[in-house]
Scaffold this motif. Sequence first.
Motif, PDB file in Angstrom:
ATOM      1  N   SER A   1      -0.547   5.448   2.498  1.00 31.68           N
ATOM      2  CA  SER A   1      -0.676   4.921   1.251  1.00 31.68           C
ATOM      3  C   SER A   1      -0.056   6.014   0.058  1.00 31.68           C
ATOM      4  CB  SER A   1      -2.237   4.832   1.136  1.00 31.68           C
ATOM      5  OG  SER A   1      -2.682   3.869   1.876  1.00 31.68           O
TER       6      SER A   1
ATOM      7  N   GLN B   1      -4.402  -3.083  -0.295  1.00 35.24           N
ATOM      8  CA  GLN B   1      -5.272  -3.371   0.758  1.00 35.24           C
ATOM      9  C   GLN B   1      -6.100  -4.413   0.609  1.00 35.24           C
ATOM     10  OE1 GLN B   1      -5.874   0.048   2.487  1.00 35.24           O
ATOM     11  NE2 GLN B   1      -7.278  -0.484   3.994  1.00 35.24           N
TER      12      GLN B   1
ATOM     13  N   ASP C   1       0.410  -2.842   1.564  1.00 36.39           N
ATOM     14  CA  ASP C   1      -0.548  -1.672   2.353  1.00 36.39           C
ATOM     15  C   ASP C   1      -1.579  -2.134   3.230  1.00 36.39           C
ATOM     16  OD1 ASP C   1      -1.766   0.713   2.974  1.00 36.39           O
ATOM     17  OD2 ASP C   1      -2.207   1.287   0.925  1.00 36.39           O
TER      18      ASP C   1
HETATM   19 MG   LIG Z   1      -3.922   3.871   3.546  1.00 35.92          MG
END
Ligand SMILES: [Mg+2]
Length: 267
Positions: A45, A89, A166
């Motif tokens: 990330s 995410q 992500d």
């Molecule tokens: Mg991550």
Amino acid sequence: MPEIAIEVRDVTKRFGSQTVLNAIRLDVQEGETLVILGGSGSGKSTLLRVMIGNLRPESGDVIAWGKSICTMSDEQLADYRKSIGVLFQSGALYNSMSVADNVALPLREHTDLPEETIDIMIKIKLELVGLREASTKMPAELSGGMKKRAGLARALALDPKILFYDEPSAGLDPVTSAEIDELIIDLNEKLGVTSVVVTHEMESAYRIADRMVLLDRGRFVASGTPEQMRDSEDPLVKQFVHGLTHGPLTDRRRGGQYEVDLLGGEV
Ligand SMILES: [Mg+2]
Ligand SMILES: Nc1ncnc2c1ncn2[C@@H]1O[C@H](COP(=O)(O)OP(=O)(O)OP(=O)(O)O)[C@@H](O)[C@H]1O
């Protein structure tokens, strides 16, 4: 030779005394889907955030279509961000806005398009992600998979040249996760966008990747086509890619690390 969309040049990023990315080098080729693999905490990330210009590295650079994003002014960086789409995410939707308004937001913020045009564009983006029926729903009324789709529609709003994802399938059931993968492949084929996907799910990685890169503790380990990674003899690649219970990743955990941590010695 394929055209290079983004070039990560010896990027080192630290948080305090921890080196989270250690001289990472990689290329993203125009039109490909590049999957960035690695265990939890390996720096995936963080690398993504450096690539989208959210974090500045301590050293090294990211060259996007020939321009160094690490030395850009705020204004140039804002322009760069308009040319990319990011699916975080959580989907990162604004809870107080409907799906349609979430998708419209980048268009209202960054363009002077009339509302009628924006309306049409919202419909096109929602159709692309299979969510046209849900345009008036609020985020709280959506399932996890629908939230990802809505986030993706918003990431597509400004017709990005490259999409960053992500963990697009984290927290989704296997079927919904496979559907999101299909969508990633579809967008890549239909719109010709370049994609960078961070994940630790191998099944998903094999479905979508043209090439893969494996990170471990902030270091580059290997890159290659899915076949090359599958056949790799590198013990670390082998263990990660095949999910083996024995190998360097688990040996490390079982090794002296615990004692070193307890006694506060040098690693
Ligand atoms: Mg991550
Ligand atoms: N803003 C921050 N401040 C301090 N440390 C950070 C910060 N962001 C990340 N880190 C640290 O950097 C390391 C890498 O984090 P990162 O989120 O990039 O890992 P990851 O590979 O994405 O992991 P996961 O698969 O769990 O999402 C971790 O040890 C994390 O604690």
